[in-house]
Every structure is written in C-alpha cells, then in structure tokens.
Design a protein around this motif. Structure first.
Motif, mmCIF file in Angstrom:
data_model
loop_
_atom_site.group_PDB
_atom_site.id
_atom_site.type_symbol
_atom_site.label_atom_id
_atom_site.label_comp_id
_atom_site.label_asym_id
_atom_site.label_seq_id
_atom_site.Cartn_x
_atom_site.Cartn_y
_atom_site.Cartn_z
ATOM 1 N N PRO A 188 -55.232 -41.907 -59.526
ATOM 2 C CA PRO A 188 -55.800 -40.693 -60.115
ATOM 3 C C PRO A 188 -54.783 -39.908 -60.945
ATOM 4 C CG PRO A 188 -55.500 -40.440 -57.748
ATOM 5 C CD PRO A 188 -55.252 -41.875 -58.056
ATOM 6 N N ALA A 189 -53.499 -40.238 -60.791
ATOM 7 C CA ALA A 189 -52.454 -39.573 -61.583
ATOM 8 C C ALA A 189 -52.247 -40.254 -62.936
ATOM 9 C CB ALA A 189 -51.142 -39.549 -60.804
ATOM 10 N N ALA A 190 -53.057 -41.267 -63.245
ATOM 11 C CA ALA A 190 -52.935 -41.956 -64.529
ATOM 12 C C ALA A 190 -53.567 -41.131 -65.644
ATOM 13 C CB ALA A 190 -53.598 -43.319 -64.456
ATOM 14 N N VAL A 191 -52.912 -41.134 -66.801
ATOM 15 C CA VAL A 191 -53.413 -40.451 -67.998
ATOM 16 C C VAL A 191 -53.295 -41.426 -69.166
ATOM 17 C CG1 VAL A 191 -53.052 -38.530 -69.602
ATOM 18 C CG2 VAL A 191 -52.708 -38.177 -67.145
ATOM 19 N N ASP A 192 -54.293 -41.438 -70.025
ATOM 20 C CA ASP A 192 -54.247 -42.302 -71.200
ATOM 21 C C ASP A 192 -53.310 -41.680 -72.233
ATOM 22 O OD1 ASP A 192 -54.586 -43.979 -73.323
ATOM 23 O OD2 ASP A 192 -56.748 -43.686 -73.519
ATOM 24 N N THR A 193 -52.038 -42.057 -72.165
ATOM 25 C CA THR A 193 -51.034 -41.478 -73.066
ATOM 26 C C THR A 193 -51.026 -42.138 -74.441
ATOM 27 O OG1 THR A 193 -49.353 -42.985 -72.171
ATOM 28 C CG2 THR A 193 -49.537 -40.802 -71.162
ATOM 29 N N ARG A 194 -51.809 -43.191 -74.623
ATOM 30 C CA ARG A 194 -51.855 -43.889 -75.908
ATOM 31 C C ARG A 194 -53.021 -43.441 -76.786
ATOM 32 N NH1 ARG A 194 -48.860 -48.819 -75.983
ATOM 33 N NH2 ARG A 194 -47.766 -49.195 -74.031
ATOM 34 N N LYS A 195 -53.847 -42.563 -76.273
ATOM 35 C CA LYS A 195 -55.040 -42.147 -77.008
ATOM 36 C C LYS A 195 -54.657 -41.424 -78.290
ATOM 37 C CE LYS A 195 -59.587 -40.157 -76.216
ATOM 38 N NZ LYS A 195 -60.480 -39.547 -75.215
ATOM 39 N N SER A 196 -55.166 -41.882 -79.404
ATOM 40 C CA SER A 196 -54.763 -41.340 -80.705
ATOM 41 C C SER A 196 -55.690 -40.256 -81.234
ATOM 42 C CB SER A 196 -54.672 -42.471 -81.732
ATOM 43 O OG SER A 196 -55.935 -43.103 -81.893
ATOM 44 N N ASN A 197 -56.924 -40.187 -80.724
ATOM 45 C CA ASN A 197 -57.883 -39.232 -81.273
ATOM 46 C C ASN A 197 -58.091 -38.008 -80.384
ATOM 47 O OD1 ASN A 197 -59.192 -40.610 -79.230
ATOM 48 N ND2 ASN A 197 -61.144 -40.790 -80.326
ATOM 49 N N ARG A 198 -57.110 -37.721 -79.568
ATOM 50 C CA ARG A 198 -57.165 -36.502 -78.754
ATOM 51 C C ARG A 198 -56.616 -35.316 -79.543
ATOM 52 N NH1 ARG A 198 -51.951 -35.326 -77.909
ATOM 53 N NH2 ARG A 198 -50.457 -36.997 -77.433
ATOM 54 N N GLY A 199 -56.748 -34.125 -78.957
ATOM 55 C CA GLY A 199 -56.188 -32.928 -79.565
ATOM 56 C C GLY A 199 -54.701 -32.805 -79.303
ATOM 57 N N PRO A 200 -54.052 -31.779 -79.856
ATOM 58 C CA PRO A 200 -52.609 -31.574 -79.682
ATOM 59 C C PRO A 200 -52.227 -31.302 -78.230
ATOM 60 C CG PRO A 200 -53.467 -30.244 -81.495
ATOM 61 C CD PRO A 200 -54.655 -30.784 -80.765
ATOM 62 N N LEU A 201 -51.025 -31.748 -77.871
ATOM 63 C CA LEU A 201 -50.488 -31.556 -76.530
ATOM 64 C C LEU A 201 -49.079 -30.991 -76.623
ATOM 65 C CD1 LEU A 201 -50.369 -31.998 -73.403
ATOM 66 C CD2 LEU A 201 -49.589 -34.331 -73.893
ATOM 67 N N LEU A 202 -48.825 -29.949 -75.854
ATOM 68 C CA LEU A 202 -47.487 -29.385 -75.719
ATOM 69 C C LEU A 202 -47.052 -29.517 -74.268
ATOM 70 C CD1 LEU A 202 -45.015 -27.622 -76.594
ATOM 71 C CD2 LEU A 202 -46.421 -25.612 -76.033
ATOM 72 N N ILE A 203 -45.871 -30.077 -74.057
ATOM 73 C CA ILE A 203 -45.276 -30.142 -72.720
ATOM 74 C C ILE A 203 -44.065 -29.222 -72.697
ATOM 75 C CG2 ILE A 203 -44.087 -31.613 -71.044
ATOM 76 C CD1 ILE A 203 -45.864 -33.902 -71.889
ATOM 77 N N ILE A 204 -43.996 -28.388 -71.677
ATOM 78 C CA ILE A 204 -42.904 -27.432 -71.510
ATOM 79 C C ILE A 204 -42.138 -27.766 -70.240
ATOM 80 C CG2 ILE A 204 -42.337 -25.011 -71.048
ATOM 81 C CD1 ILE A 204 -44.716 -24.221 -72.794
ATOM 82 N N GLY A 205 -40.809 -27.796 -70.338
ATOM 83 C CA GLY A 205 -39.969 -28.076 -69.183
ATOM 84 C C GLY A 205 -39.001 -26.943 -68.899
ATOM 85 N N GLY A 206 -38.710 -26.744 -67.635
ATOM 86 C CA GLY A 206 -37.717 -25.748 -67.225
ATOM 87 C C GLY A 206 -36.433 -26.434 -66.800
ATOM 88 N N GLY A 207 -35.320 -26.036 -67.405
ATOM 89 C CA GLY A 207 -34.052 -26.711 -67.158
ATOM 90 C C GLY A 207 -33.507 -26.563 -65.757
ATOM 91 N N LYS A 208 -33.980 -25.563 -65.011
ATOM 92 C CA LYS A 208 -33.510 -25.352 -63.641
ATOM 93 C C LYS A 208 -34.609 -25.606 -62.606
ATOM 94 C CE LYS A 208 -29.752 -22.141 -64.742
ATOM 95 N NZ LYS A 208 -29.148 -20.820 -64.463
ATOM 96 N N ASP A 209 -35.678 -26.230 -63.042
ATOM 97 C CA ASP A 209 -36.821 -26.487 -62.162
ATOM 98 C C ASP A 209 -36.445 -27.511 -61.099
ATOM 99 O OD1 ASP A 209 -39.325 -27.166 -61.024
ATOM 100 O OD2 ASP A 209 -40.342 -26.764 -62.915
ATOM 101 N N TYR A 224 -45.889 -40.507 -74.419
ATOM 102 C CA TYR A 224 -46.857 -40.315 -75.498
ATOM 103 C C TYR A 224 -46.340 -40.816 -76.845
ATOM 104 C CZ TYR A 224 -49.681 -37.347 -72.425
ATOM 105 O OH TYR A 224 -50.469 -36.872 -71.408
ATOM 106 N N ALA A 225 -45.103 -41.281 -76.893
ATOM 107 C CA ALA A 225 -44.535 -41.754 -78.157
ATOM 108 C C ALA A 225 -45.389 -42.895 -78.716
ATOM 109 C CB ALA A 225 -43.103 -42.238 -77.945
ATOM 110 N N GLY A 226 -45.696 -42.791 -79.983
ATOM 111 C CA GLY A 226 -46.466 -43.844 -80.623
ATOM 112 C C GLY A 226 -47.960 -43.674 -80.536
ATOM 113 N N SER A 227 -48.436 -42.620 -79.874
ATOM 114 C CA SER A 227 -49.883 -42.427 -79.770
ATOM 115 C C SER A 227 -50.491 -42.021 -81.110
ATOM 116 C CB SER A 227 -50.205 -41.352 -78.728
ATOM 117 O OG SER A 227 -49.855 -40.062 -79.204
#
Length: 265
Positions: A188-209, A224-227
C-alpha cells in the motif's frame, strides 16, 4: 469562494488535523478554499481523539487514502493536496491516482522504492515497530519521544507545548506497511512515480528531521526522475519534523504558496 480552488491538508501520524489551523487564513487570503479532514477514526477534537484510541486502531495506508478520496469526491473540483509525514505519502498516492491537480509532500512518509533507513528514523519508529502487536493498535507517544521525533530542532519548551496541544494516538499499521514496503510485491506504500500525465509535485525535506530524515525525502524525489511530470524539491536545512506546526510554519507555507503560483494553480 465557490470558484476558489480547494486545498486539502492531510496530517500525519500523531498529530491532529486541527494543527493545520494556522495555514487556513494564509491560504484563504491567497484565494484558496482550505479544509483538513482527519484520518478515519479521528474525532473532531484532540481531546476526544485521545479518549477514543480504539477508533484509530487497524487503519492502514489504503484505508486512509480511500477516506480522503471519498472526501475529495464530494468537492466541487479536484483539489491541491498538501500532506505532512504520512500525509505526504497519502498526497502522493492521491496525485498519482488522479484525485488531485497537484500535491505537496512535506517530510513525506517513506514510499516503496526508498532505500535509505537512517538510524534516527529507526529510533523514531521504535515506539510502534518494537512490538509487532502494535500493528493492530493505536499508539501514543510520550513527550520525550515526541521531542526526539518531532521537536528536536526547536526549544524543548516549544516541543512540549506542541505535544500538549496537538499530539494524538496514531495507528501502528501504516508504519509497519511502510517499513516492509520494499519486501512486498503489492504494498500500500507503493506510488506510481513514473506517471507522466499527473499534476505537479513538490517534495519538502527538513535537514534536521529525525522521523523522516532528509535523505529519505530526497530518495523519494529521485524516484520521480524521468517521469516527465513536474517534480520539484525544497530543503529547509535547519528544520525538524515539526516544521508545519512550530514557530517557523509560515516560512514553509509561504514557499508552498509561491510554488503553487509558479505552477499557475
């Protein structure tokens, strides 16, 4: 306001949906229509949720995703989804499944294919993962555990205040599902990271998380590289897992709004 783009905020483990309340007037002022439904089993208030942890027990990633999709189905238009921690994982699933026009995953929970498992992340998950029986239970953090997992980059007094104000029990099942995702064909943790016709995605990371170390967030971004679809990454080097609810929340909110504007949303 009926024509305003809806924004659905999705909380993560151990934090009540009301913790998004500071974000609402900022997004309303920018012309959006925000909402923050809870996970299945959440009560309307922090106190009521604490008093009824059994309602949360056994809720997994698919259950949570389906609950938010049902909520989205009742909206007048597809929303932007903004999720923190496991909410960030859910946001990615909703985007990939066509349930949203764009998504923001802030310190997002580990999706299938992410390989780094830093020691800090292991320690943050131990209150649940140390006992296999917790998969069917709801587990509460202590203030000390919250301080390590969420509040390590802020003063202890602020961490304690956030704990008292927003912390709720969380179902153990999503953590077990995410931690075993790379060992199961259908997770259930799988995500289709290759999908090309989805909307924009922003991922934010915290350096001390500690709960979702930045190496985990970056690893998700790299999947998501190459999607061919818009996928961006933003680092907040001095921030921990509490970045959406602590004193610095506005910096994250303002960056998110700026990114959405740049996407024409």
């Amino acid at each position: 306001m009926s024509s305003a783009t809806p924004v659905v905020f999705i909380h993560g483990l151990w934090i009540h949906s009301d913790a998004w309340q500071n974000w609402f007037p900022v997004f309303e002022g920018a012309g959006y229509r925000p909402s923050a439904p809870g996970w299945p089993g959440d009560s309307e208030t922090v106190d009521a949720t604490r008093k009824n942890p059994l309602a949360l027990a056994g809720q997994g990633i698919d259950d949570i995703t389906a609950s938010y999709q049902r909520f989205i189905n009742g909206l007048a238009a597809k929303p932007i989804v903004i999720g923190h921690s496991f909410g960030g994982l859910i946001a990615q699933k909703l985007l990939a499944n066509g349930g949203a026009v764009a998504a923001v995953g802030i310190d997002p929970g580990q999706i299938k294919g992410v390989k780094p498992v830093p020691l800090a992340q292991i320690r943050s998950g131990l209150p649940v993962l140390a006992r296999p029986g917790n998969k069917k239970k709801a587990v509460s953090l202590t203030s000390k555990q919250f301080r390590y997992g969420f509040g390590n980059a802020i003063p202890e007094s602020e961490s304690n205040e956030l704990f008292e104000r927003w912390a709720i029990p969380g179902p153990g099942k999503p953590l077990f599902e995410a931690s075993s995702a790379n060992f199961k064909k259908n997770s259930p943790a799988a995500v289709d990271t290759r999908k090309s016709n989805r909307g924009p995605l922003l991922i934010i990371g915290g350096g001390k998380d500690h709960t979702v170390p930045e190496v985990v967030a970056k690893a998700a971004y790299k999947l998501y590289a190459g999607s061919g679809a818009v996928t961006d990454y933003k680092s907040f080097p001095d921030r921990g897992h509490s970045l959406v609810i602590d004193h610095g929340w506005r910096e994250v909110a303002d960056f998110t709004l700026g990114w959405l504007e740049r996407q024409g949303l």
